[in-house]
Design an enzyme around this catalytic site. Sequence first.
Site, PDB file in Angstrom:
ATOM      1  N   ARG A 246       0.819  -1.161  -0.198  1.00 15.00           N
ATOM      2  CA  ARG A 246      -0.015   0.048  -0.179  1.00 15.00           C
ATOM      3  C   ARG A 246       0.918   1.236  -0.199  1.00 15.00           C
ATOM      4  NH1 ARG A 246      -4.773  -1.604   4.124  1.00 15.00           N
ATOM      5  NH2 ARG A 246      -6.104  -2.849   3.038  1.00 15.00           N
ATOM      6  N   HIS A 247       0.284   2.438  -0.336  1.00 10.34           N
ATOM      7  CA  HIS A 247       0.920   3.608  -0.171  1.00 10.34           C
ATOM      8  C   HIS A 247       1.774   3.882   0.996  1.00 10.34           C
ATOM      9  CE1 HIS A 247       1.394   8.118  -0.324  1.00 10.34           C
ATOM     10  NE2 HIS A 247       1.795   7.908  -1.668  1.00 10.34           N
ATOM     11  N   GLY A 248       2.977   4.412   0.916  1.00 14.23           N
ATOM     12  CA  GLY A 248       3.720   4.429   2.209  1.00 14.23           C
ATOM     13  C   GLY A 248       3.036   5.507   2.973  1.00 14.23           C
ATOM     14  N   GLY A 249       2.297   6.451   2.702  1.00 12.16           N
ATOM     15  CA  GLY A 249       1.685   7.550   3.354  1.00 12.16           C
ATOM     16  C   GLY A 249       0.292   7.198   3.690  1.00 12.16           C
ATOM     17  N   LEU A 250      -0.124   5.817   3.156  1.00 12.70           N
ATOM     18  CA  LEU A 250      -1.563   5.405   3.191  1.00 12.70           C
ATOM     19  C   LEU A 250      -2.715   7.080   2.869  1.00 12.70           C
ATOM     20  CD1 LEU A 250      -1.598   3.570   6.692  1.00 12.70           C
ATOM     21  CD2 LEU A 250      -1.696   2.723   4.332  1.00 12.70           C
TER      22      LEU A 250
END
Length: 416
Positions: A246-250
């Site tokens: 998932r995106h590292g910054g959610l």
Amino acid sequence: MGIEHSNARVGTQASAAPSGQGYPFSGLVVLDLSHIYNGPYATFLMAMAGAEVIKIEPHGGEHLRVRASLGGAALPFAMLNGNKKSVTLNLKSERGRELFLQMVRSADVLVENFAPGVTERLGIGPEVLQAANPRLIYASSTGYGRSGPYRDYPAMDITVQAMSGIMSITGFPDSPPVKSGPALCDFFAGIHLYAGIATALYEREKTGKGRLVEVSMQEAVYASLSSNLALYHGSGGKVPVRTGNRHGGLAEAPYNVYPASDGHVAIICNNNRHFHALLNAMGREDLKDDPRFRDLKTRVAHIDEIDALVGQWTQRYTKAELVERLLAHRVPHAPVRDLSEVVNDPHMHARGSLQWIDHPQYGRIVVQNSPIRYEGVPPMPLEPSSPLGAQNREVFCERLGLSEQEFEDLRRDGVV
């Protein structure tokens, strides 16, 4: 393999690198004392920009060449050291240092990635070399920099991944930290080193003076943590968990790797247009007005539902079928490919960024060209990496003017 046979064969003779006429670094002379990945990649980029790169190695060869005895480990050396001249020189001997200083006087750039203090102990540190040649760009890459509390910490790619935070954010939340598969810290440092050298050369055009340029592996990768740092700062300093694929910054959904019937596909939708295009591809136009998926913020709030929805759809198709459907709807995506697929990538071979060559030592291999293109000239022709010391006579006799007898004496005494 069709791709292999469609590419021009590169000669197997390990000759001197092309003159580089018409390329941005044509006429530059680079002395390369570097080893393993980050320094050699910077000097490879310079060679592919037209510089004459002279790789100076100890009698046994640099560390990466030595790994060649391990079989497949020979490929990285061939990838990073084509289009360079190879000489051997014992820098621990007085005569070896004298010869090296002669080379420095007519060079433009010196590149090394030893631990801090090594060249000073050898008597060839930046002050000594720039006194011999004030126009010299002395370029140094280290793990943590030439100063600071970590200066003398041993540094390899995996240790810098650990220290820089990369390892802490790689993997899944319920699993231990994982290193990134590629040697990111080494190559990020190599790219920054190349940029620093190019910047210093630009300055030298105005001032006539060289300077010391240094790059720290740890510092070179920090900016790549930006998505994860956004989550850290946005939470008021709470250390975020690993987010897997998932995106590292959610901060985006869908943003993940989803199952196909024969592998996986990565899909990302960072705005409503992309998400609506995905829904069209899925045949789920009915979800466009669903309040859970109305915008990016609500989709992130329902990230588990998004991933389940997309995954249930993708697993019904092969990777090829998904690619065809997602391309037709302009959804950002890519199949997850293995190294065999990447090595034979028809796009990269068509552009000449990957080429098959017949290497005199390693046989038929794939090597990369520089990813940097210069308008008006084709990508620099690829020359195989040279056997250890292959250009000793050329460099020491032709460049430095040693007689044949002097050269033989130096070889007998273990200097070259």
